[in-house]
Design an enzyme around this catalytic site. Structure first.
Site, PDB file in Angstrom:
ATOM      1  N   PHE A   1     -53.504  28.670  18.185  1.00 42.56           N
ATOM      2  CA  PHE A   1     -53.601  27.506  18.436  1.00 42.56           C
ATOM      3  C   PHE A   1     -54.629  26.499  18.572  1.00 42.56           C
ATOM      4  O   PHE A   1     -55.843  27.514  19.000  1.00 42.56           O
ATOM      5  CB  PHE A   1     -52.527  27.252  19.973  1.00 42.56           C
TER       6      PHE A   1
ATOM      7  N   GLY B   1     -61.878  26.307  15.338  1.00 46.03           N
ATOM      8  CA  GLY B   1     -61.523  26.661  15.615  1.00 46.03           C
ATOM      9  C   GLY B   1     -60.555  27.451  16.412  1.00 46.03           C
ATOM     10  O   GLY B   1     -60.012  28.602  15.365  1.00 46.03           O
ATOM     11  N   CYS B   2     -59.528  27.863  17.616  1.00 44.54           N
ATOM     12  CA  CYS B   2     -58.456  29.216  17.927  1.00 44.54           C
ATOM     13  C   CYS B   2     -57.693  29.533  17.245  1.00 44.54           C
ATOM     14  O   CYS B   2     -57.056  29.573  17.387  1.00 44.54           O
ATOM     15  CB  CYS B   2     -58.055  27.877  19.513  1.00 44.54           C
ATOM     16  N   PHE B   3     -57.137  27.934  15.979  1.00 42.54           N
ATOM     17  CA  PHE B   3     -56.054  28.297  15.546  1.00 42.54           C
ATOM     18  C   PHE B   3     -55.811  28.801  13.815  1.00 42.54           C
ATOM     19  O   PHE B   3     -55.290  29.442  13.572  1.00 42.54           O
ATOM     20  CB  PHE B   3     -54.937  27.356  15.205  1.00 42.54           C
TER      21      PHE B   3
END
Length: 394
Positions: free
Chosen positions: A378, A167-169
């Site tokens: 994040f 994911g985005c982190f």
């Protein structure tokens, strides 16, 4: 024969680099196909046969208007979606069609970015010792790391690490891993690639799951690549763009289930269940204090900033909470505007944008003229990656 402690220490020392890991080359790539955000609600509701959902379309229009995104690149074209109506439904079995795209396109887009990073680095690809490949788009065996090794013609002995579904982190995670690999293996040159294709998450609207619409308004396709290594060999022209000083990861308190993604027959579903901007802004100062206390830095405006642009609300609330000047997030907001949320690849795009703009503006360093900076990832967890960066003189 018993080996003496001294010689063992010498072996260990010889295995490790002397200096900190640096970023020696950066490359990015996007699919040619792109959408203009202002026009996207009309396109999205038309292609998903949802034009009768007028109230929902108005909500989606407002999401897109507030997104601070001008355009996004997407591999999925209108023609392809017309041929695959199950991908346009909210919940229809479509994983096979999605997988067929991502297992090919994720390594391919990653290769484009990698070729550019290697070109800037300026060394033969045979010097690459490690590969870290990251994607939230699809899973396969052998993985995208293997496919990229073949596409680039890397040595078969390259040590590979494949990260799926982070994911985005994860743009922060790959830097943390590359730093450890480079600093603990003398002479290591690590190729880092983040490649993201939204074919796995694209779906039609649902009036009972508005959080899914948020992803449809923000997510986009892109790949970014870096070469990371310690002790650059100046005799062959190696030169760092940024140095990595420290890296940390933490799970935010009281954030269980704030961002979830689940791989199902319908593709990768995306859920936002809590106040993500509030959770991040409330906890971000603690991460900054822990990261910068050893350097004696507590003025957050004295840093250059690279923050994953999950959405404009996250950036707005972080700015307010920390009292950041508007220009601190310039590079971050520029990438959000021109590319959207490319998940793990975003922060690497922002690194590229920052050093290019710093050179154009004629400032003293790659970090907007400043020496120290922070990179934040994040994502699901809520997980936060914090990387302390040091710029280099221009």
């Amino acid at each position: 024969m018993v080996m003496g402690a001294t010689s063992l220490d010498e072996i260990r020392k010889a295995q490790r680099a002397d200096g900190p890991a640096g970023i020696l080359g950066i490359g990015t790539a996007n699919p040619a196909n792109h959408v203009i955000q202002a026009e996207y609600p009309d396109y999205y509701f038309r292609i998903t046969n949802s034009e009768h959902m007028t109230d929902l379309k108005e909500k989606f229009q407002r999401m897109c208007d507030k997104s601070m995104i001008r355009k996004r690149h997407m591999h999925l074209t209108e023609d392809f979606l017309k041929e695959n109506p199950n991908m346009c439904a909210y919940m229809a079995p479509s994983l096979d069609a999605r997988q067929d795209i991502v297992v090919v396109e994720v390594p391919k887009l990653g290769k484009e970015a990698a070729v550019r990073a290697i070109k800037e680095w300026g060394q033969p690809k045979s010097k690459i010792t490690h590969l870290v490949f990251c994607t939230t788009s699809g899973v396969d065996m052998p993985g995208a790391d293997y496919q990229l090794t073949k596409l680039l013609g890397l040595r078969p002995s390259v040590k590979r690490l494949m990260m799926y579904q982070q994911g985005c982190f994860a743009g922060g995670t790959v830097l943390r891993l590359a730093k450890d690999l480079a600093e603990n293996n003398r002479g290591a040159r690590v190729l880092v690639v983040c490649s993201e294709i939204t074919a796995v998450t694209f779906r039609g609207p649902s009036d009972t799951h508005l959080d899914s619409l948020v992803g449809q308004a923000l997510f986009s396709d892109g790949a970014a690549a870096l070469i990371v290594g310690s002790d650059p060999d100046t005799s062959v022209g190696e030169k760092p763009i940024f140095e990595m000083v420290s890296a940390a990861q933490t799970i935010l308190p009281d954030s269980d289930g704030a961002i979830d993604g689940h791989l199902r027959e319908v593709g990768l579903t995306f859920h936002l269940l809590k106040d993500v901007p509030g959770l991040i802004s409330k906890n971000i100062e603690k991460s900054l204090e822990e990261a910068f206390k050893p350097l004696g830095i507590s003025d957050w405006n004295s840093l250059f900033w690279i923050a994953h642009p999950g959405g404009p609300a996250i950036l707005d609330q972080v700015e307010i909470k920390l009292g950041l000047k508007a220009e601190k997030m310039r590079a971050t907001r520029h990438v959000l505007s021109e590319y959207g949320n490319m998940s793990s690849a975003c922060v690497l795009f922002i690194l590229d944008e920052m050093r290019k703009k710093s050179a154009q503006d004629g400032v003293a360093t790659t970090g907007e003229g400043l020496e120290w900076g922070v990179l934040f990832g994040f994502g699901p967890g809520l997980t936060v990656e914090t990387v302390v960066l040091r710029s280099v003189p221009l």
